[in-house]
Design a protein around this motif. Structure first.
Motif, PDB file in Angstrom:
ATOM      1  N   ALA A  78      49.582   6.298  37.036  1.00 55.01           N
ATOM      2  CA  ALA A  78      49.419   5.283  35.801  1.00 55.01           C
ATOM      3  C   ALA A  78      48.328   5.589  34.918  1.00 55.01           C
ATOM      4  CB  ALA A  78      48.794   3.961  36.644  1.00 55.01           C
ATOM      5  N   GLN A  79      47.215   6.441  35.326  1.00 50.73           N
ATOM      6  CA  GLN A  79      46.014   6.810  34.559  1.00 50.73           C
ATOM      7  C   GLN A  79      46.523   7.975  33.476  1.00 50.73           C
ATOM      8  OE1 GLN A  79      42.182   5.690  37.335  1.00 50.73           O
ATOM      9  NE2 GLN A  79      42.632   7.781  36.652  1.00 50.73           N
ATOM     10  N   LEU A  80      47.327   8.978  33.976  1.00 52.15           N
ATOM     11  CA  LEU A  80      47.980   9.836  33.338  1.00 52.15           C
ATOM     12  C   LEU A  80      48.696   9.270  32.021  1.00 52.15           C
ATOM     13  CD1 LEU A  80      47.836  13.095  33.148  1.00 52.15           C
ATOM     14  CD2 LEU A  80      50.183  12.900  33.969  1.00 52.15           C
ATOM     15  N   CYS A  81      49.436   8.274  32.169  1.00 53.34           N
ATOM     16  CA  CYS A  81      50.407   7.702  31.220  1.00 53.34           C
ATOM     17  C   CYS A  81      49.760   6.763  30.384  1.00 53.34           C
ATOM     18  CB  CYS A  81      51.544   6.863  31.634  1.00 53.34           C
ATOM     19  SG  CYS A  81      52.697   7.824  32.835  1.00 53.34           S
ATOM     20  N   ASN A 124      41.516  17.702  32.520  1.00 55.17           N
ATOM     21  CA  ASN A 124      42.533  18.433  32.404  1.00 55.17           C
ATOM     22  C   ASN A 124      43.954  17.750  32.381  1.00 55.17           C
ATOM     23  OD1 ASN A 124      44.158  20.523  31.910  1.00 55.17           O
ATOM     24  ND2 ASN A 124      43.218  22.056  33.065  1.00 55.17           N
ATOM     25  N   LYS A 125      44.317  17.158  31.560  1.00 59.88           N
ATOM     26  CA  LYS A 125      45.556  16.228  31.541  1.00 59.88           C
ATOM     27  C   LYS A 125      46.836  16.969  31.728  1.00 59.88           C
ATOM     28  CE  LYS A 125      44.119  11.535  30.404  1.00 59.88           C
ATOM     29  NZ  LYS A 125      44.683  10.217  29.775  1.00 59.88           N
ATOM     30  N   LYS A 126      46.772  18.082  30.995  1.00 58.23           N
ATOM     31  CA  LYS A 126      48.007  18.735  31.025  1.00 58.23           C
ATOM     32  C   LYS A 126      48.355  19.396  32.464  1.00 58.23           C
ATOM     33  CE  LYS A 126      49.978  23.055  28.743  1.00 58.23           C
ATOM     34  NZ  LYS A 126      49.795  24.108  27.768  1.00 58.23           N
ATOM     35  N   LEU A 181      48.508   6.196  52.033  1.00 61.82           N
ATOM     36  CA  LEU A 181      47.497   6.720  51.098  1.00 61.82           C
ATOM     37  C   LEU A 181      48.138   7.593  50.107  1.00 61.82           C
ATOM     38  CD1 LEU A 181      44.476   6.748  53.751  1.00 61.82           C
ATOM     39  CD2 LEU A 181      44.958   5.045  51.805  1.00 61.82           C
ATOM     40  N   LEU A 182      48.737   8.755  50.516  1.00 61.33           N
ATOM     41  CA  LEU A 182      49.199   9.746  49.254  1.00 61.33           C
ATOM     42  C   LEU A 182      50.053   8.855  48.226  1.00 61.33           C
ATOM     43  CD1 LEU A 182      49.333  12.592  49.021  1.00 61.33           C
ATOM     44  CD2 LEU A 182      51.288  12.839  50.434  1.00 61.33           C
ATOM     45  N   TYR A 183      50.855   7.968  48.767  1.00 62.67           N
ATOM     46  CA  TYR A 183      51.753   7.120  47.800  1.00 62.67           C
ATOM     47  C   TYR A 183      50.840   6.175  46.776  1.00 62.67           C
ATOM     48  CZ  TYR A 183      55.064   3.783  45.989  1.00 62.67           C
ATOM     49  OH  TYR A 183      55.668   3.048  45.362  1.00 62.67           O
ATOM     50  N   LEU A 184      49.975   5.693  47.378  1.00 61.38           N
ATOM     51  CA  LEU A 184      48.949   4.891  46.581  1.00 61.38           C
ATOM     52  C   LEU A 184      48.243   5.792  45.353  1.00 61.38           C
ATOM     53  CD1 LEU A 184      47.306   2.620  49.263  1.00 61.38           C
ATOM     54  CD2 LEU A 184      48.977   1.857  47.477  1.00 61.38           C
ATOM     55  N   LEU A 185      47.648   7.013  45.870  1.00 58.08           N
ATOM     56  CA  LEU A 185      46.858   7.782  45.205  1.00 58.08           C
ATOM     57  C   LEU A 185      47.881   8.582  44.057  1.00 58.08           C
ATOM     58  CD1 LEU A 185      44.331   9.139  44.499  1.00 58.08           C
ATOM     59  CD2 LEU A 185      44.857  10.914  46.015  1.00 58.08           C
ATOM     60  N   PHE A 186      49.236   8.629  44.394  1.00 56.25           N
ATOM     61  CA  PHE A 186      49.888   9.313  43.615  1.00 56.25           C
ATOM     62  C   PHE A 186      50.291   8.293  42.391  1.00 56.25           C
ATOM     63  CE2 PHE A 186      54.451  10.109  42.018  1.00 56.25           C
ATOM     64  CZ  PHE A 186      54.376  11.581  41.627  1.00 56.25           C
ATOM     65  N   LYS A 187      50.409   6.965  42.723  1.00 52.50           N
ATOM     66  CA  LYS A 187      50.720   5.987  41.673  1.00 52.50           C
ATOM     67  C   LYS A 187      49.448   5.777  40.899  1.00 52.50           C
ATOM     68  CE  LYS A 187      52.340   1.889  42.832  1.00 52.50           C
ATOM     69  NZ  LYS A 187      52.533   0.433  43.589  1.00 52.50           N
ATOM     70  N   ILE A 222      42.321   1.080  38.995  1.00 50.52           N
ATOM     71  CA  ILE A 222      40.940   0.930  39.481  1.00 50.52           C
ATOM     72  C   ILE A 222      40.879   0.525  40.950  1.00 50.52           C
ATOM     73  CG2 ILE A 222      38.746   0.023  39.190  1.00 50.52           C
ATOM     74  CD1 ILE A 222      39.433   0.045  36.305  1.00 50.52           C
ATOM     75  N   GLU A 223      41.773  -0.645  41.076  1.00 47.29           N
ATOM     76  CA  GLU A 223      41.574  -1.147  42.570  1.00 47.29           C
ATOM     77  C   GLU A 223      42.234  -0.158  43.556  1.00 47.29           C
ATOM     78  OE1 GLU A 223      41.418  -3.230  45.914  1.00 47.29           O
ATOM     79  OE2 GLU A 223      40.356  -3.502  44.159  1.00 47.29           O
ATOM     80  N   LEU A 224      43.489   0.623  43.222  1.00 46.64           N
ATOM     81  CA  LEU A 224      43.934   1.549  44.005  1.00 46.64           C
ATOM     82  C   LEU A 224      43.012   2.639  44.107  1.00 46.64           C
ATOM     83  CD1 LEU A 224      47.710   1.879  42.868  1.00 46.64           C
ATOM     84  CD2 LEU A 224      46.898   1.039  44.798  1.00 46.64           C
ATOM     85  N   GLY A 225      42.258   3.207  43.202  1.00 42.09           N
ATOM     86  CA  GLY A 225      41.476   4.170  43.216  1.00 42.09           C
ATOM     87  C   GLY A 225      40.214   3.906  44.370  1.00 42.09           C
ATOM     88  N   ARG A 226      39.933   2.549  44.249  1.00 42.27           N
ATOM     89  CA  ARG A 226      38.681   2.105  45.172  1.00 42.27           C
ATOM     90  C   ARG A 226      39.314   2.201  46.657  1.00 42.27           C
ATOM     91  NH1 ARG A 226      37.854  -1.976  48.355  1.00 42.27           N
ATOM     92  NH2 ARG A 226      39.824  -2.800  48.150  1.00 42.27           N
ATOM     93  N   LEU A 227      40.459   1.672  46.826  1.00 41.86           N
ATOM     94  CA  LEU A 227      41.285   1.865  48.052  1.00 41.86           C
ATOM     95  C   LEU A 227      41.398   3.280  48.756  1.00 41.86           C
ATOM     96  CD1 LEU A 227      42.417  -0.336  50.285  1.00 41.86           C
ATOM     97  CD2 LEU A 227      44.538   0.262  49.117  1.00 41.86           C
TER      98      LEU A 227
END
Length: 402
Positions: A38-41, A378-380, A28-34, A49-54
């Motif tokens: 992705a959202q930061l980039c 706070n993207k920075k 789960l940590l790996y999924l959240l990191f991905k 969005i699907e990863l976030g739901r999961l």
């Protein structure tokens, strides 16, 4: 992916004496990191969005397991509940916010606030609500030795309580060493203390990163004090902090600590700052060059043991502030505005929190909380957090290969 997570959860439910929780948490940590990278980039995508739901769905995966094992919601009598929720066995007490130093990488706000004796006793009683047999009371600050009277009072109260509780009780002191003396060391030797000695390296390195409030050179005094401690049988180790800007000092720093007489050393990379790729590469290169030398000289490198879990930014103990507020400790290494940090990482007041049972958290849940607190707002700083997590992931894999 969801099918895989479900299978891990089902495996634990079928055989709760096994430890599958780390595997679930890591996945789960790996999924959240991905998802966060992705959202930061760029903008949100269907996949992120699907990863976030999961991740949101399985945030409370330990509660899902507990509900399946104990439908009535009762605590398992065989220790399964404790294994699933892994409640804290250590309580960190901020005795005071006063300190003689102003370390460049320390984000704990300094001000003249000290814990009351009533709050101190409540903190000790809270620690003893843990179901764990091994428990630890850690004195932190500021500089806790500035209130040595409170340390002695807490130790006396805890030892008295332990006559009935019969726990394996350890006291931990995190100190800059300036207020150590023969009398205090004699006291520490008479009780079950582990001392964490904050010392980066030789004089020029120490004073550059850990300057004194009065701007005076205190180095000879602190080395004299630490050598008094080293000469005793009190368990202790040195903590050296390295930053991207002074990575070239890592080798000389650890060699100095070894030559000073420390037989256990922990290296902390600074958190809350961005580590560029060249600094990470230099950290790995210097670590590889030093580990062999430390081993040959009989020095334990704590980063190679299970005592140091990476990514360090996602570890969480419960801290009790001077006013009795409880909060997750990982906030303290990130949020320079201490009062704002307590709003974001606040658990409750020690007068109303009944016990440590149920206050468990995992690296995945800590990451989830950090992203909820900062995230897109706070993207920075989100970039710094993701960078620190990536450094922890990578450093752990690197250390396993040594």
């Amino acid at each position: 992916m969801e099918r895989y997570i479900k299978s891990l959860i089902s495996s634990y439910i079928a055989k709760p004496e096994k430890t599958y929780l780390d595997a679930i948490d890591d996945k789960l940590l790996y999924l959240l990191f991905k998802k966060e990278v992705a959202q930061l980039c760029g903008p949100k995508t269907k996949k992120s969005i699907e990863l976030g739901r999961l991740c949101d769905k399985y945030l409370g995966y330990n509660s899902i397991i507990h509900k399946a094992i104990s439908p009535a919601g009762r605590y398992a009598q065989d220790g399964v509940f404790s294994n699933i929720f892994s409640e804290p066995s250590r309580l960190v007490i901020l005795l005071t916010h006063k300190c003689q130093l102003r370390c460049a990488y320390c984000r704990v706000r300094k001000f003249s606030k000290t814990m009351t004796r009533d709050t101190l006793k409540k903190a000790v009683r809270l620690l003893f609500t843990s179901q764990k047999q091994e428990i630890q009371l850690q004195f932190f600050g500021g500089e806790p030795l500035l209130r040595f009277d409170l340390i002695k009072e807490a130790v006396s109260y805890a030892e008295e309580m332990n006559k009935e509780k019969k726990k394996d009780l350890t006291f931990i002191l995190t100190t800059n060493g300036l207020a150590l003396n023969a009398d205090k060391i004699r006291y520490l030797r008479g009780h079950n203390f582990l001392v964490e000695c904050s010392l980066d390296g030789p004089s020029h390195s120490q004073l550059a990163s850990r300057g004194a409030l009065d701007n005076k050179d205190y180095f000879k005094r602190v080395i004299k004090n630490y050598k008094m401690l080293i000469s005793t049988e009190i368990p202790h180790y040195a903590i050296s902090v390295i930053s991207p800007g002074n990575i070239a000092e890592l080798g000389p720093n650890l060699k100095y600590l070894m030559n000073t007489g420390f037989k256990s050393i922990q290296l902390n990379y600074a958190l809350g700052v961005y580590w560029p790729d060249p600094a990470m590469d230099a950290l790995f290169k210097e670590t590889a060059a030093l580990t062999g030398e430390l081993r040959r000289n009989g020095v334990q490198f704590i980063n190679l043991t299970r005592a140091r879990r990476e990514p360090a930014i996602l570890n969480a103990e419960i801290s009790v502030d001077t006013d009795g507020g409880l909060f997750w400790e990982y906030g303290i290494c990130l949020e320079e505005d201490f009062f704002e940090m307590k709003k974001k990482f606040y658990i409750g007041d020690i007068k109303r929190v009944r016990g440590l049972v149920g206050l468990s958290t995992t690296p995945f849940q800590n990451f989830h909380k950090l992203m909820r607190v900062y995230g897109a707002r706070n993207k920075k700083f989100s970039k710094i957090i993701l960078n620190n997590i990536f450094l922890g992931f990578t450093y752990e894999r690197f250390l396993k290969g040594l």
